[in-house]
Motif scaffolding. Structure first.
Motif, PDB file in Angstrom:
ATOM      1  N   GLY A  12     -25.917 121.379  57.478  1.00  0.00           N
ATOM      2  CA  GLY A  12     -25.151 121.064  56.281  1.00  0.00           C
ATOM      3  C   GLY A  12     -23.663 121.331  56.450  1.00  0.00           C
ATOM      4  N   ASP A  13     -23.110 120.895  57.596  1.00  0.00           N
ATOM      5  CA  ASP A  13     -21.721 121.221  57.922  1.00  0.00           C
ATOM      6  C   ASP A  13     -20.762 120.049  57.756  1.00  0.00           C
ATOM      7  OD1 ASP A  13     -22.692 119.695  59.974  1.00  0.00           O
ATOM      8  OD2 ASP A  13     -22.066 121.018  61.596  1.00  0.00           O
ATOM      9  N   LEU A  14     -21.173 119.012  57.064  1.00  0.00           N
ATOM     10  CA  LEU A  14     -20.268 117.881  56.865  1.00  0.00           C
ATOM     11  C   LEU A  14     -19.059 118.331  56.047  1.00  0.00           C
ATOM     12  CD1 LEU A  14     -22.790 115.012  56.068  1.00  0.00           C
ATOM     13  CD2 LEU A  14     -21.643 115.500  58.236  1.00  0.00           C
ATOM     14  N   GLY A  15     -17.878 117.950  56.490  1.00  0.00           N
ATOM     15  CA  GLY A  15     -16.657 118.369  55.825  1.00  0.00           C
ATOM     16  C   GLY A  15     -15.994 117.238  55.071  1.00  0.00           C
ATOM     17  N   ALA A  16     -14.692 117.359  54.911  1.00  0.00           N
ATOM     18  CA  ALA A  16     -13.892 116.348  54.218  1.00  0.00           C
ATOM     19  C   ALA A  16     -12.983 115.675  55.235  1.00  0.00           C
ATOM     20  CB  ALA A  16     -13.078 116.994  53.105  1.00  0.00           C
ATOM     21  N   PRO A  17     -13.450 114.611  55.878  1.00  0.00           N
ATOM     22  CA  PRO A  17     -12.648 113.942  56.908  1.00  0.00           C
ATOM     23  C   PRO A  17     -11.441 113.236  56.298  1.00  0.00           C
ATOM     24  CG  PRO A  17     -14.601 112.669  56.427  1.00  0.00           C
ATOM     25  CD  PRO A  17     -14.738 113.941  55.656  1.00  0.00           C
ATOM     26  N   SER A  18     -10.494 112.888  57.155  1.00  0.00           N
ATOM     27  CA  SER A  18      -9.266 112.252  56.671  1.00  0.00           C
ATOM     28  C   SER A  18      -8.953 110.928  57.348  1.00  0.00           C
ATOM     29  CB  SER A  18      -8.076 113.210  56.858  1.00  0.00           C
ATOM     30  OG  SER A  18      -7.963 113.609  58.214  1.00  0.00           O
ATOM     31  N   VAL A  19      -9.776 110.538  58.327  1.00  0.00           N
ATOM     32  CA  VAL A  19      -9.553 109.292  59.060  1.00  0.00           C
ATOM     33  C   VAL A  19     -10.825 108.454  58.981  1.00  0.00           C
ATOM     34  CG1 VAL A  19      -8.991 108.257  61.294  1.00  0.00           C
ATOM     35  CG2 VAL A  19      -7.947 110.438  60.630  1.00  0.00           C
ATOM     36  N   TYR A  20     -10.669 107.167  58.690  1.00  0.00           N
ATOM     37  CA  TYR A  20     -11.832 106.302  58.488  1.00  0.00           C
ATOM     38  C   TYR A  20     -11.703 105.012  59.307  1.00  0.00           C
ATOM     39  CZ  TYR A  20     -12.744 109.268  54.444  1.00  0.00           C
ATOM     40  OH  TYR A  20     -12.988 110.345  53.625  1.00  0.00           O
TER      41      TYR A  20
END
Length: 220
Positions: free
Chosen positions: A149-157
């Protein structure tokens, strides 16, 4: 607030790609759609892939076949080492030497690697090694859905058209037979995360990445 900026990598600046992973299938899960997109847009691009574990096993065979499928038409060079799974901290010197050897033979315009917030010690360790060798390169940290459950808040898509997202999942299912028994390894998990990341960037599907440093050139 509420706006999405789109920045394209110029083909002239993208001399090649370095793709690093702790385990076989990490690259395909975290950046498979982006690899498909890049290789389709830039036929013949050089892709140097380094995988730290799985060498000499069926996992290496799976990885080589999978990366060939994910990088069609590319100048693909794959290295799969034999570091024990789950033991990267105890084999730090070997891992560091492998990353530095990769750097010595390539100067990529873009790097795919794990991100530092990944809960798996092998992923996290490799993520910390990358900037010690590739100090002036754009490194995108991919994410891997798992029990931690380590999904974070990415900034590049990287938006993925539905057909590319489906192709990615099909290739994952086809090439990694050794992983099909795992409860998280299924179409719903892969497409579900891609759909969430797509919502975050106003697309149907997407892959998302973390970036520690990004240098912009506002003169060009």
């Amino acid at each position: 607030m509420g706006t999405v900026s789109v920045i394209g990598l110029r083909p002239s600046n993208l001399t090649g790609i370095a793709a690093l992973a702790a385990h076989c299938d990490d690259l395909a899960i975290g950046a498979g759609g982006s690899l498909l997109t890049l290789c389709a847009a830039r036929p013949g691009i050089r892709v140097d892939a380094l995988v730290l574990s799985g060498g000499g096993s069926e996992r290496e065979d799976e990885e080589r076949a999978a990366l060939a499928a994910f990088c069609p038409g590319a100048d693909l060079r794959v290295t799969v080492l034999k570091l024990p799974d789950g033991r990267l901290p105890a084999h730090w010197e070997e891992a560091k030497a492998a990353v530095e050897e990769l750097r010595a033979r390539t100067d990529p315009g873009l790097i795919f690697a794990p991100w530092r917030g990944d809960a798996h010690q092998d992923h996290r360790g490799l993520a910390k090694l990358v900037p010690t060798a590739f100090r002036d390169h754009l490194a995108l940290g991919y994410e891997i859905v798992k029990w931690d459950g380590d999904l974070g808040a990415p900034s590049v898509y990287q938006p993925l058209p539905p057909e590319v997202a489906e192709q990615k999942v099909d290739l994952l299912q086809r090439h990694y037979a050794s992983q099909r028994h795992r409860p998280w390894y299924d179409r719903e998990a892969f497409l579900g995360l891609a759909r969430i990341r797509g919502i975050e960037c106003h697309a149907r599907y997407a892959e998302a990445f973390h970036v520690s440093k990004l240098i912009v050139d506002l003169e060009n």
